[in-house]
Design a protein around this motif. Structure first.
Motif, mmCIF file in Angstrom:
data_model
loop_
_atom_site.group_PDB
_atom_site.id
_atom_site.type_symbol
_atom_site.label_atom_id
_atom_site.label_comp_id
_atom_site.label_asym_id
_atom_site.label_seq_id
_atom_site.Cartn_x
_atom_site.Cartn_y
_atom_site.Cartn_z
ATOM 1 N N GLY A 56 16.415 13.429 73.752
ATOM 2 C CA GLY A 56 15.722 12.149 73.858
ATOM 3 C C GLY A 56 16.681 10.978 73.690
ATOM 4 O O GLY A 56 16.589 9.978 74.410
ATOM 5 N N ARG A 57 17.602 11.103 72.730
ATOM 6 C CA ARG A 57 18.604 10.047 72.533
ATOM 7 C C ARG A 57 19.436 9.854 73.791
ATOM 8 O O ARG A 57 19.728 8.725 74.199
ATOM 9 N N ASP A 58 19.846 10.965 74.398
ATOM 10 C CA ASP A 58 20.646 10.876 75.617
ATOM 11 C C ASP A 58 19.865 10.166 76.729
ATOM 12 O O ASP A 58 20.415 9.306 77.438
ATOM 13 N N ARG A 59 18.600 10.516 76.884
ATOM 14 C CA ARG A 59 17.763 9.869 77.899
ATOM 15 C C ARG A 59 17.681 8.365 77.648
ATOM 16 O O ARG A 59 17.802 7.551 78.576
ATOM 17 N N LEU A 60 17.445 7.986 76.399
ATOM 18 C CA LEU A 60 17.278 6.575 76.076
ATOM 19 C C LEU A 60 18.580 5.790 76.235
ATOM 20 O O LEU A 60 18.548 4.598 76.529
ATOM 21 N N ARG A 61 19.710 6.450 76.048
ATOM 22 C CA ARG A 61 20.998 5.781 76.269
ATOM 23 C C ARG A 61 21.250 5.558 77.755
ATOM 24 O O ARG A 61 21.845 4.546 78.145
ATOM 25 N N GLN A 62 20.805 6.497 78.581
ATOM 26 C CA GLN A 62 21.126 6.461 79.991
ATOM 27 C C GLN A 62 20.103 5.719 80.848
ATOM 28 O O GLN A 62 20.441 5.208 81.913
ATOM 29 N N GLU A 63 18.863 5.670 80.391
ATOM 30 C CA GLU A 63 17.776 5.130 81.200
ATOM 31 C C GLU A 63 16.974 4.097 80.418
ATOM 32 O O GLU A 63 17.048 4.023 79.194
ATOM 33 N N SER A 64 16.172 3.324 81.160
ATOM 34 C CA SER A 64 15.238 2.375 80.547
ATOM 35 C C SER A 64 13.817 2.874 80.781
ATOM 36 O O SER A 64 13.493 3.338 81.880
ATOM 37 N N TYR A 65 12.990 2.772 79.755
ATOM 38 C CA TYR A 65 11.616 3.262 79.840
ATOM 39 C C TYR A 65 10.644 2.174 79.414
ATOM 40 O O TYR A 65 10.974 1.269 78.643
ATOM 41 N N ASP A 66 9.429 2.290 79.937
ATOM 42 C CA ASP A 66 8.369 1.341 79.587
ATOM 43 C C ASP A 66 7.594 1.771 78.358
ATOM 44 O O ASP A 66 6.948 0.947 77.705
#
Length: 233
Positions: free
Chosen positions: A37-47
């Motif tokens: 999850g941390r990796d996703r949040l570092r790489q992408e932006s979410y609503d």
């Protein structure tokens, strides 16, 4: 199209829920651990983020605290998923900055409704650029930001909405039921105690000087009152 991140180690659940949300118009990424999850949040932006509390490499409560301490994710709408039966876990999650919670097992349709409500509350309202001013405190409706002495207050989207409801009716006692009615899009299942938790957090942020009068007053057995200057003195 709104982008969601679902962090849960239950692959069957993430496949089912992810598919249901995609079918209803969302772009959904999934992660089976806090590290992923941390990796996703570092790489992408979410609503918005949907976060399970019990994960193989850590506790979702600690992760919520971590997210709220970082500028990039401080205001990211966050819904907790919990199989824990203790109300204390949900209350702690709200205190740490989660915007909503949903107990397991749940219906995907309810999760969809709650995610939509989170996104509605987080969306800026360009039609309302009013700024409510109460001494040191400003509630900027257009910017969706509260400021104390010109500095932005660290409030979640839901806490800002709650503060706005109170600040729009200074000097008037609002019951918990009236507050819930005014929080458009808030899940009907939310319990009254959650309001108390959020009010406590709001007070900690906007009432930073113990020598100053309190701004949000408790009216025992009824609800809350946002004090006008004369009420606060």
């Amino acid at each position: 199209m709104s982008r969601l991140l679902l962090i849960d180690d239950d692959l069957r659940l993430t496949d089912m829920v992810g598919g249901y949300l995609r079918h209803n118009g969302f772009e959904v990424d999934t992660a089976g651990s806090l590290a992923a999850g941390r990796d996703r949040l570092r790489q992408e932006s979410y609503d918005a983020l949907v976060l399970d509390l019990m994960l193989p490499d850590g506790d979702g409560l600690d992760f919520t605290r971590e997210l709220r301490s970082q500028p990039r994710t401080r205001r990211l709408p966050l819904l907790m998923l919990t199989a824990r039966g203790e109300p204390t876990d949900r209350i702690v999650g709200l205190e740490l900055g989660a915007d909503d919670y949903l107990g397991k097992p749940f219906e995907p349709r309810e999760l969809l409704a709650r995610v939509k409500a989170l996104l509605r509350r987080a969306a800026p309202d360009g039609a309302d650029d009013e700024v409510l001013v109460f001494g040191r405190l400003e509630v900027d409706l257009g910017a969706r930001q509260a400021r104390l002495d010109g500095r932005a207050c660290d409030l979640t989207n839901h806490q800002f909405e709650l503060l706005t409801v109170l600040a729009r009716s200074p000097g008037r006692v609002l019951s918990r039921g009236q507050i819930m009615d005014a929080l458009k899009g808030h899940p009907l299942e939310a319990f009254d105690r959650s309001i108390d938790v959020h009010v406590s957090r709001i007070r900690a942020v906007i009432e930073d000087d113990p020598k100053s009068p309190r701004r949000v007053l408790t009216v025992r057995g009824i609800g809350y009152l946002f004090a006008r200057k004369q009420d606060a003195e």
